[in-house]
Design an enzyme around this catalytic site. Structure first.
Site, PDB file in Angstrom:
ATOM      1  N   LEU A  35      43.779 138.695 134.522  1.00  0.00           N
ATOM      2  CA  LEU A  35      43.078 139.627 133.634  1.00  0.00           C
ATOM      3  C   LEU A  35      43.468 139.428 132.177  1.00  0.00           C
ATOM      4  O   LEU A  35      44.614 139.134 131.855  1.00  0.00           O
ATOM      5  CB  LEU A  35      43.337 141.073 134.052  1.00  0.00           C
ATOM      6  CG  LEU A  35      42.927 141.454 135.482  1.00  0.00           C
ATOM      7  CD1 LEU A  35      43.056 142.958 135.693  1.00  0.00           C
ATOM      8  CD2 LEU A  35      41.536 140.978 135.833  1.00  0.00           C
ATOM      9  N   HIS A  36      42.470 139.598 131.314  1.00  0.00           N
ATOM     10  CA  HIS A  36      42.638 139.420 129.873  1.00  0.00           C
ATOM     11  C   HIS A  36      41.835 140.489 129.147  1.00  0.00           C
ATOM     12  O   HIS A  36      41.293 141.413 129.781  1.00  0.00           O
ATOM     13  CB  HIS A  36      42.206 138.006 129.453  1.00  0.00           C
ATOM     14  CG  HIS A  36      40.842 137.624 129.944  1.00  0.00           C
ATOM     15  ND1 HIS A  36      39.676 138.193 129.488  1.00  0.00           N
ATOM     16  CD2 HIS A  36      40.459 136.722 130.880  1.00  0.00           C
ATOM     17  CE1 HIS A  36      38.643 137.662 130.095  1.00  0.00           C
ATOM     18  NE2 HIS A  36      39.089 136.762 130.957  1.00  0.00           N
ATOM     19  N   ALA A  37      41.748 140.386 127.839  1.00  0.00           N
ATOM     20  CA  ALA A  37      41.082 141.407 127.018  1.00  0.00           C
ATOM     21  C   ALA A  37      39.625 141.628 127.419  1.00  0.00           C
ATOM     22  O   ALA A  37      39.119 142.752 127.350  1.00  0.00           O
ATOM     23  CB  ALA A  37      41.171 141.038 125.541  1.00  0.00           C
ATOM     24  N   GLY A  38      38.941 140.596 127.848  1.00  0.00           N
ATOM     25  CA  GLY A  38      37.557 140.752 128.293  1.00  0.00           C
ATOM     26  C   GLY A  38      37.467 141.626 129.530  1.00  0.00           C
ATOM     27  O   GLY A  38      36.598 142.512 129.620  1.00  0.00           O
ATOM     28  N   HIS A  39      38.358 141.405 130.494  1.00  0.00           N
ATOM     29  CA  HIS A  39      38.400 142.258 131.679  1.00  0.00           C
ATOM     30  C   HIS A  39      38.758 143.691 131.290  1.00  0.00           C
ATOM     31  O   HIS A  39      38.192 144.650 131.813  1.00  0.00           O
ATOM     32  CB  HIS A  39      39.444 141.750 132.678  1.00  0.00           C
ATOM     33  CG  HIS A  39      39.129 140.422 133.272  1.00  0.00           C
ATOM     34  ND1 HIS A  39      39.867 139.299 132.978  1.00  0.00           N
ATOM     35  CD2 HIS A  39      38.172 140.029 134.133  1.00  0.00           C
ATOM     36  CE1 HIS A  39      39.382 138.278 133.659  1.00  0.00           C
ATOM     37  NE2 HIS A  39      38.342 138.680 134.362  1.00  0.00           N
ATOM     38  N   GLN A  63      34.230 129.246 145.585  1.00  0.00           N
ATOM     39  CA  GLN A  63      33.746 128.781 144.289  1.00  0.00           C
ATOM     40  C   GLN A  63      34.603 127.673 143.685  1.00  0.00           C
ATOM     41  O   GLN A  63      34.416 127.302 142.538  1.00  0.00           O
ATOM     42  CB  GLN A  63      33.556 129.949 143.327  1.00  0.00           C
ATOM     43  CG  GLN A  63      34.781 130.744 143.015  1.00  0.00           C
ATOM     44  CD  GLN A  63      34.434 132.066 142.356  1.00  0.00           C
ATOM     45  OE1 GLN A  63      34.147 133.044 143.009  1.00  0.00           O
ATOM     46  NE2 GLN A  63      34.458 132.077 141.035  1.00  0.00           N
ATOM     47  N   GLY A 150      31.226 140.329 132.613  1.00  0.00           N
ATOM     48  CA  GLY A 150      31.314 139.745 131.282  1.00  0.00           C
ATOM     49  C   GLY A 150      30.169 138.784 131.047  1.00  0.00           C
ATOM     50  O   GLY A 150      29.291 138.603 131.892  1.00  0.00           O
TER      51      GLY A 150
END
Length: 151
Positions: A35-39, A63, A150
């Site tokens: 997880l990062h800022a977008g999440h 995937q 996202g």
């Protein structure tokens, strides 16, 4: 109190069934972890308008083309859980591969046809079908009112 971590499909369904029975809304953010800022922004958006927010953390083998990529994908449930909780997640759904695909079998898949030929699909055959399959499966497990993705 921290975020609740659920690893079983039946346990999550039972938990969310009672949430919906109370008339509460469920927001869902599907991730593979890392997880990062977008999440974080997605979880914040979900928490702003839903009563309960579920974040899935599942590294989906469907995937990945090469086994080495799958094995090397970063996994840090503790760090991911802290970020998700601080952004407003209530539940982390972190199933094992065996939980999602019992006995290693994938009985039903989703094909996105020619859409899978562009972007990553041009160099990673099966990638987008794998994404579509797991998202479909996660939707059927979580049963969200709203889902957040996202760009």
């Amino acid at each position: 109190m921290g975020v609740q971590i659920v690893k079983g499909i039946d346990e999550l369904r039972l938990l969310l069934q009672s949430v919906r029975a109370e008339g509460r809304s469920v927001g869902f953010v599907a991730t593979m972890g890392g997880l990062h800022a977008g999440h974080e922004a997605l979880v914040l958006s979900a928490a702003a308008v839903n009563d309960v927010v579920v974040v899935s953390i599942f590294v989906n083998p469907l995937q990945f083309g090469e086994e080495a990529d799958l094995l090397n994908y970063p996994r840090d449930l503790e760090t991911d859980s802290r970020l998700a909780h601080s952004a407003g997640a209530d539940i982390i759904f972190a199933p094992s591969g065996e939980e999602m695909y019992p006995h290693g079998e994938v009985l039903t898949t989703v094909s996105v046809g020619s859409l899978a030929e562009d972007w990553e699909g041009s160099t990673r055959p099966g990638h987008f079908d794998g994404v579509a399959t797991v998202v479909s499966k996660l939707f059927n497990i979580v049963g969200p009112c709203t889902a957040y993705f996202g760009e």
